[in-house]
Design a protein around this motif. Structure first.
Motif, PDB file in Angstrom:
ATOM      1  N   GLY A  50       0.005  -5.689  -5.215  1.00 35.40           N
ATOM      2  CA  GLY A  50      -0.625  -5.842  -6.532  1.00 35.40           C
ATOM      3  C   GLY A  50      -0.054  -7.061  -7.232  1.00 35.40           C
ATOM      4  O   GLY A  50       1.059  -7.508  -6.921  1.00 35.40           O
ATOM      5  N   ALA A  51      -0.821  -7.590  -8.180  1.00 35.44           N
ATOM      6  CA  ALA A  51      -0.372  -8.770  -8.925  1.00 35.44           C
ATOM      7  C   ALA A  51       0.336  -8.324 -10.203  1.00 35.44           C
ATOM      8  O   ALA A  51      -0.074  -7.336 -10.817  1.00 35.44           O
ATOM      9  CB  ALA A  51      -1.571  -9.645  -9.268  1.00 35.44           C
ATOM     10  N   LYS A  85       3.303  -8.651  -8.766  1.00 33.15           N
ATOM     11  CA  LYS A  85       4.471  -8.302  -7.944  1.00 33.15           C
ATOM     12  C   LYS A  85       4.465  -9.076  -6.614  1.00 33.15           C
ATOM     13  O   LYS A  85       5.487  -9.619  -6.199  1.00 33.15           O
ATOM     14  CB  LYS A  85       4.432  -6.796  -7.685  1.00 33.15           C
ATOM     15  N   ARG A 108      -9.363   1.071 -15.414  1.00 32.50           N
ATOM     16  CA  ARG A 108      -9.021  -0.350 -15.364  1.00 32.50           C
ATOM     17  C   ARG A 108      -9.526  -1.132 -16.577  1.00 32.50           C
ATOM     18  O   ARG A 108      -9.274  -2.318 -16.690  1.00 32.50           O
ATOM     19  CB  ARG A 108      -9.618  -0.992 -14.098  1.00 32.50           C
ATOM     20  N   ARG A 113     -16.048  -2.214  -9.577  1.00 38.06           N
ATOM     21  CA  ARG A 113     -14.699  -1.646  -9.572  1.00 38.06           C
ATOM     22  C   ARG A 113     -14.433  -0.860 -10.854  1.00 38.06           C
ATOM     23  O   ARG A 113     -13.810   0.191 -10.840  1.00 38.06           O
ATOM     24  CB  ARG A 113     -13.676  -2.779  -9.410  1.00 38.06           C
ATOM     25  N   ASP A 151      -6.060  -1.434   1.182  1.00 33.84           N
ATOM     26  CA  ASP A 151      -6.855  -0.211   0.968  1.00 33.84           C
ATOM     27  C   ASP A 151      -8.255  -0.354   1.555  1.00 33.84           C
ATOM     28  O   ASP A 151      -8.832   0.604   2.046  1.00 33.84           O
ATOM     29  CB  ASP A 151      -6.945   0.095  -0.537  1.00 33.84           C
ATOM     30  N   CYS A 182       0.552  -6.992   0.019  1.00 31.63           N
ATOM     31  CA  CYS A 182      -0.373  -6.232  -0.841  1.00 31.63           C
ATOM     32  C   CYS A 182       0.425  -5.341  -1.782  1.00 31.63           C
ATOM     33  O   CYS A 182       0.493  -4.117  -1.602  1.00 31.63           O
ATOM     34  CB  CYS A 182      -1.289  -5.362   0.016  1.00 31.63           C
ATOM     35  N   GLY A 212       0.825  -1.202   0.000  1.00 37.15           N
ATOM     36  CA  GLY A 212       0.000   0.000   0.000  1.00 37.15           C
ATOM     37  C   GLY A 212       0.862   1.255   0.000  1.00 37.15           C
ATOM     38  O   GLY A 212       2.076   1.200   0.219  1.00 37.15           O
ATOM     39  N   GLY A 256       4.369  -0.289   0.508  1.00 37.16           N
ATOM     40  CA  GLY A 256       4.758  -1.130  -0.619  1.00 37.16           C
ATOM     41  C   GLY A 256       5.497  -0.410  -1.731  1.00 37.16           C
ATOM     42  O   GLY A 256       5.636  -0.945  -2.832  1.00 37.16           O
ATOM     43  N   TYR A 257       5.968   0.805  -1.453  1.00 38.34           N
ATOM     44  CA  TYR A 257       6.653   1.545  -2.520  1.00 38.34           C
ATOM     45  C   TYR A 257       8.149   1.680  -2.213  1.00 38.34           C
ATOM     46  O   TYR A 257       8.721   2.752  -2.302  1.00 38.34           O
ATOM     47  CB  TYR A 257       5.950   2.885  -2.769  1.00 38.34           C
TER      48      TYR A 257
HETATM   49  N1  UDP Z   1       1.056  -1.485  -4.436  1.00 42.70           N
HETATM   50  C1  UDP Z   1       2.210  -1.412  -3.687  1.00 42.70           C
HETATM   51  N2  UDP Z   1       3.403  -1.335  -4.334  1.00 42.70           N
HETATM   52  C2  UDP Z   1       3.497  -1.338  -5.692  1.00 42.70           C
HETATM   53  C3  UDP Z   1       2.304  -1.436  -6.450  1.00 42.70           C
HETATM   54  C4  UDP Z   1       1.098  -1.511  -5.793  1.00 42.70           C
HETATM   55  O1  UDP Z   1       2.167  -1.414  -2.472  1.00 42.70           O
HETATM   56  O2  UDP Z   1       4.615  -1.255  -6.204  1.00 42.70           O
HETATM   57  C5  UDP Z   1      -0.215  -1.569  -3.735  1.00 42.70           C
HETATM   58  C6  UDP Z   1      -1.244  -0.541  -4.108  1.00 42.70           C
HETATM   59  O3  UDP Z   1      -0.989   0.670  -3.386  1.00 42.70           O
HETATM   60  C7  UDP Z   1      -2.517  -1.210  -3.653  1.00 42.70           C
HETATM   61  C8  UDP Z   1      -2.205  -2.701  -3.772  1.00 42.70           C
HETATM   62  O4  UDP Z   1      -0.826  -2.777  -4.069  1.00 42.70           O
HETATM   63  O5  UDP Z   1      -2.726  -0.944  -2.282  1.00 42.70           O
HETATM   64  C9  UDP Z   1      -2.995  -3.435  -4.805  1.00 42.70           C
HETATM   65  O6  UDP Z   1      -3.052  -2.704  -5.976  1.00 42.70           O
HETATM   66  P1  UDP Z   1      -4.114  -3.029  -7.088  1.00 42.70           P
HETATM   67  O7  UDP Z   1      -5.483  -2.913  -6.531  1.00 42.70           O
HETATM   68  O8  UDP Z   1      -3.772  -2.245  -8.287  1.00 42.70           O
HETATM   69  O9  UDP Z   1      -3.739  -4.538  -7.360  1.00 42.70           O
HETATM   70  P2  UDP Z   1      -4.580  -5.771  -7.799  1.00 42.70           P
HETATM   71  O10 UDP Z   1      -4.863  -6.521  -6.538  1.00 42.70           O
HETATM   72  O11 UDP Z   1      -5.810  -5.308  -8.519  1.00 42.70           O
HETATM   73  O12 UDP Z   1      -3.621  -6.475  -8.691  1.00 42.70           O
END
Ligand code: UDP
Length: 240
Positions: free
Chosen positions: A164-165, A167, A222, A215, A192, A162, A110, A137-138
């Motif tokens: 994101g996929a 990653k 998206r 969503r 989130d 968390c 996040g 997560g950054y």
């Molecule tokens: N996120 C993160 N680092 C990154 C990319 C994403 O922490 O480098 C977090 C982003 O802030 C969010 C979570 O990953 O809270 C999931 O992101 P998203 O909803 O886009 O992912 P999804 O689950 O749909 O793949």
């Protein structure tokens, strides 16, 4: 015994919500890090072109059928997936369990501030929950040894990732042998939801399997990523 079905070659566990919960709590008594993912059709499609991701999913200890698209695919091909098991509902059950049993969690991912906020809310929502730590997560690659060290010092039972996929799945796979926890689970945007910076779709949408639609209405950018869903269903239908 572990029953799995293959969707476009990716093994998905044929499991109910209750069975998944039982399996996950048994992982908490184990001695190695168990890797758990919650893929949707988008990720299955990504894995068709990303061999590394394909292997990560293949080597998971549990792959929950999260997206409604997987259930539709199973119906089309008669694969017999039992029901949808979402990452966020499973996380909710695990957090309740951790609160009751005195187990601890670490939340990774996040935007800066979001994981902290999510943990504050978890403490209010789940009586007895032990928050071992959190980290945004950054981060950069060079920060990773320090993050692993922080997680290991905190010594959580569960690490929720968390990022994101794909990653988060790749991150768990890469560091599985260095992590000091029982269960590492990729749960995407859950941070989130717990922080309150994003909302889950209303119950009616959830029941109808239309969370993707909700969503999309909230985050129209998206659309490109979501086009994977019809492509996925066409590919599943055409595959022998
Ligand atoms: N996120 C993160 N680092 C990154 C990319 C994403 O922490 O480098 C977090 C982003 O802030 C969010 C979570 O990953 O809270 C999931 O992101 P998203 O909803 O886009 O992912 P999804 O689950 O749909 O793949």
């Amino acid at each position: 015994m572990r029953n799995q079905v293959k969707i476009l070659g990716v093994p998905i566990d044929q499991i109910t919500e209750e069975e998944a919960f039982y399996r996950l709590t048994s992982f908490l008594e184990g001695s190695t890090v168990k890797k758990v993912y919650t893929p949707n059709p988008e990720i299955i499609m990504m894995a068709q072109q990303d061999e590394a991701l394909f292997r990560v999913l293949e080597e998971a200890d549990l792959v929950l059928p999260d997206g409604i698209g997987l259930i539709i695919a199973s119906k089309i091909k008669g694969l017999g997936l039992k029901e949808r098991v979402t990452g966020i509902d499973t996380m909710d059950k695990l957090l309740t369990y951790c609160g009751e049993k005195g187990k601890s969690i670490f939340l990774l991912g996040g935007k800066p501030g979001t994981a902290a906020l999510a943990c504050e809310n978890m403490k209010k929502q789940y009586k007895g929950i032990k928050i071992a730590g959190f980290y945004h997560g950054y981060f950069q690659g060079k920060d990773e040894p320090e993050i692993i060290e922080e997680i290991n010092q905190a010594n959580p039972d569960i690490l929720f990732v968390c990022l994101g996929a794909p990653k988060q799945e790749k991150w768990i796979y890469k560091y599985q042998h260095q992590l000091n926890c029982k269960l590492a689970m990729g749960v995407g945007g859950s941070v989130d939801i717990y922080a309150g910076t994003a909302k889950r779709a209303p119950i009616l949408f959830q029941k109808l399997g239309l969370e993707w639609f909700y969503r999309l209405a909230k985050e129209p950018w998206r659309i490109k990523r979501m086009m994977a869903l019809p492509k996925f269903l066409i590919r599943v239908t055409l595959k022998e």
